[in-house]
Motif scaffolding. Sequence first.
Motif: not given
Length: 241
Positions: A143-163
């Motif tokens: 049936m497949g799996q819905l795993i991994g980072k599924r929203e891009w914001e997760t990868l940048y949580h807490g980062w400054n927007w310029a970075d």
Amino acid sequence: LVIPHDLIEEAWNQIWNKGYVHEVAQFFATGWLANYWRIDPMTDKDFEWFEYKYPGWYDRYGKWWENYNRLSRPNGHHPIVAEDVDYQYPHRCWTCMVPCLVREDMVMDQVDGQWRTYCHEECRWTDAVAFRPTYQGRETPNMGQLIGKREWETLYHGWNWADVVSDMGYVRDDGKTMVAQPHLDLGDQKKMWTLDHLRRMPPLQSPNVLLNEMSDEDRQAFHANYVRGGPAGRPAPADGG
Ligand SMILES: [Zn+2]
């Protein structure tokens, strides 16, 4: 693959009756700085066209688009996503990965120990019920799996927007001016957004990380507010055809 007819009907209901296309336009414009888009502000003529074609459109979206225009040139304020303009940044659907833009249809569930948001009950069902190792007592290994980072914001949580924007590569050859701009007045450097403007913004925050940090009580309150459409709880405009 067979898609049940009631799901097709419901998709049309979201598109036609619940303002989906207008929500998408607003969301894309909100997120201009995280992409390579140049969406220019609307004029009075545009407002008239939308109101004529979609009666009720102006009451729901007009004020926000006026704010988009007001905030389109850097002038001591942040990009619109970081300003208070009566807009609730959408959570992501864990299953189909589009934002939960039809606010009243958003549902949540805790799956594999993680709180997740879904654009619709059908997407919740797909992740929480159907895409499991067993379904109704039968093994369902394919049936497949819905795993991994599924929203891009997760990868940048807490980062400054310029970075964030630098990491994405959305900076022009001068090393500071952003590729994206929320207007088409590109000849005047003073009107161009640069990394210096982004550097002053509050850090980027992932909606899903925040959701999982909430207490159960706060999470329920958040959901109740979200499905009301945020602060104002507005109805969708009618479609004029
Ligand atoms: Zn979905």
